[in-house]
Write a protein that holds these residues in place. Structure first.
Motif, PDB file in Angstrom:
ATOM      1  N   ALA A 164      31.190  37.969  10.363  1.00 45.74           N
ATOM      2  CA  ALA A 164      31.746  37.805   9.017  1.00 45.74           C
ATOM      3  C   ALA A 164      32.207  39.191   8.581  1.00 45.74           C
ATOM      4  O   ALA A 164      31.393  40.104   8.435  1.00 45.74           O
ATOM      5  N   TRP A 165      33.495  39.349   8.388  1.00 47.23           N
ATOM      6  CA  TRP A 165      34.068  40.649   8.021  1.00 47.23           C
ATOM      7  C   TRP A 165      34.082  40.793   6.506  1.00 47.23           C
ATOM      8  O   TRP A 165      34.617  39.940   5.798  1.00 47.23           O
ATOM      9  N   GLY A 166      33.481  41.877   6.003  1.00 46.98           N
ATOM     10  CA  GLY A 166      33.549  42.194   4.580  1.00 46.98           C
ATOM     11  C   GLY A 166      34.880  42.827   4.240  1.00 46.98           C
ATOM     12  O   GLY A 166      35.486  42.551   3.216  1.00 46.98           O
ATOM     13  N   ASN A 167      35.343  43.694   5.131  1.00 43.31           N
ATOM     14  CA  ASN A 167      36.654  44.338   5.066  1.00 43.31           C
ATOM     15  C   ASN A 167      36.889  44.957   6.439  1.00 43.31           C
ATOM     16  O   ASN A 167      36.088  44.752   7.352  1.00 43.31           O
ATOM     17  N   GLU A 168      37.931  45.724   6.605  1.00 44.86           N
ATOM     18  CA  GLU A 168      38.246  46.266   7.939  1.00 44.86           C
ATOM     19  C   GLU A 168      37.263  47.339   8.411  1.00 44.86           C
ATOM     20  O   GLU A 168      37.301  47.752   9.563  1.00 44.86           O
ATOM     21  N   GLU A 210      29.382  41.704   9.723  1.00 41.89           N
ATOM     22  CA  GLU A 210      27.999  41.297   9.952  1.00 41.89           C
ATOM     23  C   GLU A 210      27.954  40.135  10.933  1.00 41.89           C
ATOM     24  O   GLU A 210      28.767  39.222  10.854  1.00 41.89           O
ATOM     25  N   LEU A 211      26.964  40.191  11.828  1.00 41.16           N
ATOM     26  CA  LEU A 211      26.655  39.058  12.690  1.00 41.16           C
ATOM     27  C   LEU A 211      25.329  38.510  12.182  1.00 41.16           C
ATOM     28  O   LEU A 211      24.281  39.144  12.337  1.00 41.16           O
ATOM     29  N   ARG A 212      25.400  37.361  11.534  1.00 41.55           N
ATOM     30  CA  ARG A 212      24.229  36.784  10.881  1.00 41.55           C
ATOM     31  C   ARG A 212      23.576  35.757  11.788  1.00 41.55           C
ATOM     32  O   ARG A 212      24.239  34.855  12.288  1.00 41.55           O
ATOM     33  N   THR A 213      22.264  35.903  11.962  1.00 42.37           N
ATOM     34  CA  THR A 213      21.491  34.927  12.732  1.00 42.37           C
ATOM     35  C   THR A 213      20.464  34.297  11.792  1.00 42.37           C
ATOM     36  O   THR A 213      20.368  34.698  10.632  1.00 42.37           O
ATOM     37  N   LEU A 265      22.833  41.696  12.092  1.00 38.03           N
ATOM     38  CA  LEU A 265      23.282  42.938  12.697  1.00 38.03           C
ATOM     39  C   LEU A 265      24.565  43.317  11.975  1.00 38.03           C
ATOM     40  O   LEU A 265      25.572  42.606  12.062  1.00 38.03           O
ATOM     41  N   ALA A 266      24.512  44.399  11.210  1.00 41.01           N
ATOM     42  CA  ALA A 266      25.676  44.891  10.476  1.00 41.01           C
ATOM     43  C   ALA A 266      26.329  46.000  11.298  1.00 41.01           C
ATOM     44  O   ALA A 266      25.640  46.784  11.953  1.00 41.01           O
ATOM     45  N   ILE A 267      27.639  46.050  11.265  1.00 35.52           N
ATOM     46  CA  ILE A 267      28.378  47.080  11.988  1.00 35.52           C
ATOM     47  C   ILE A 267      29.368  47.700  11.010  1.00 35.52           C
ATOM     48  O   ILE A 267      30.184  47.001  10.414  1.00 35.52           O
ATOM     49  N   GLY A 268      29.252  49.006  10.848  1.00 34.79           N
ATOM     50  CA  GLY A 268      30.125  49.718   9.929  1.00 34.79           C
ATOM     51  C   GLY A 268      30.917  50.790  10.647  1.00 34.79           C
ATOM     52  O   GLY A 268      30.440  51.419  11.588  1.00 34.79           O
ATOM     53  N   SER A 269      32.113  51.001  10.185  1.00 32.91           N
ATOM     54  CA  SER A 269      32.952  52.071  10.696  1.00 32.91           C
ATOM     55  C   SER A 269      32.374  53.416  10.265  1.00 32.91           C
ATOM     56  O   SER A 269      31.755  53.534   9.206  1.00 32.91           O
ATOM     57  N   GLU A 270      32.611  54.435  11.063  1.00 34.24           N
ATOM     58  CA  GLU A 270      32.159  55.777  10.685  1.00 34.24           C
ATOM     59  C   GLU A 270      32.772  56.220   9.362  1.00 34.24           C
ATOM     60  O   GLU A 270      32.232  57.083   8.682  1.00 34.24           O
ATOM     61  N   ARG A 271      33.869  55.592   8.961  1.00 32.86           N
ATOM     62  CA  ARG A 271      34.513  55.924   7.689  1.00 32.86           C
ATOM     63  C   ARG A 271      33.669  55.473   6.493  1.00 32.86           C
ATOM     64  O   ARG A 271      33.918  55.894   5.366  1.00 32.86           O
ATOM     65  N   THR A 272      32.638  54.640   6.720  1.00 35.17           N
ATOM     66  CA  THR A 272      31.770  54.215   5.617  1.00 35.17           C
ATOM     67  C   THR A 272      30.646  55.207   5.348  1.00 35.17           C
ATOM     68  O   THR A 272      30.039  55.182   4.279  1.00 35.17           O
TER      69      THR A 272
END
Length: 134
Positions: free
Chosen positions: A29-33, A37-40, A45-52
């Protein structure tokens, strides 16, 4: 208190999210670019860009620099999962192995080098600990 998620910071969010979608079968589920999040059923498991990172604290996290955590997924059949991800994963740490505490475990690394454990409880005690009925 509840643990809600584990977040990985990456330099290539599309690549890393795509990898996790493939190996887990969970659609992100993409919050923005810059964030997905991969929800189980038990956690995210959240994945964020280094820009965050500067939004929290500049320099507080660095992509592809984790050498302490293992991201663990309870799976129905670790041997079947091993066969399913062999064409996706390029860095296996071990093949499915039964551990002394009763889990059958497969360790591998994601494209950023994070250590992942797919495991299946195979003894009655391990199944009880995991709350698993498999």
């Amino acid at each position: 208190m509840n643990l809600v998620s584990i977040r990985i910071i990456t330099g290539d969010i599309k690549r890393l999210v795509g990898f996790y979608e493939q190996v887990t079968g969970v659609q992100a589920a993409w919050g923005n670019e810059e964030f997905a999040e991969l929800r189980t059923g038990q956690g995210t498991l959240a994945i964020g860009s280094e820009r965050t990172v500067p939004l929290f604290a500049p320099g507080a996290a660095r992509p592809a620099d984790n050498h302490t955590a293992i991201i663990e997924f309870l799976v129905d059949d670790v041997d079947a999962r091993y066969e399913a991800v062999r064409g996706i994963v390029t860095d296996f740490v071990n093949e499915p192995t039964t551990m002394p505490w009763g889990n059958r475990s497969l360790l591998f690394r994601d494209p950023d080098g994070n250590l992942i454990n797919f495991f299946t409880p195979v003894t009655a005690e391990a199944r009880l600990r995991a709350g698993a009925t498999i």
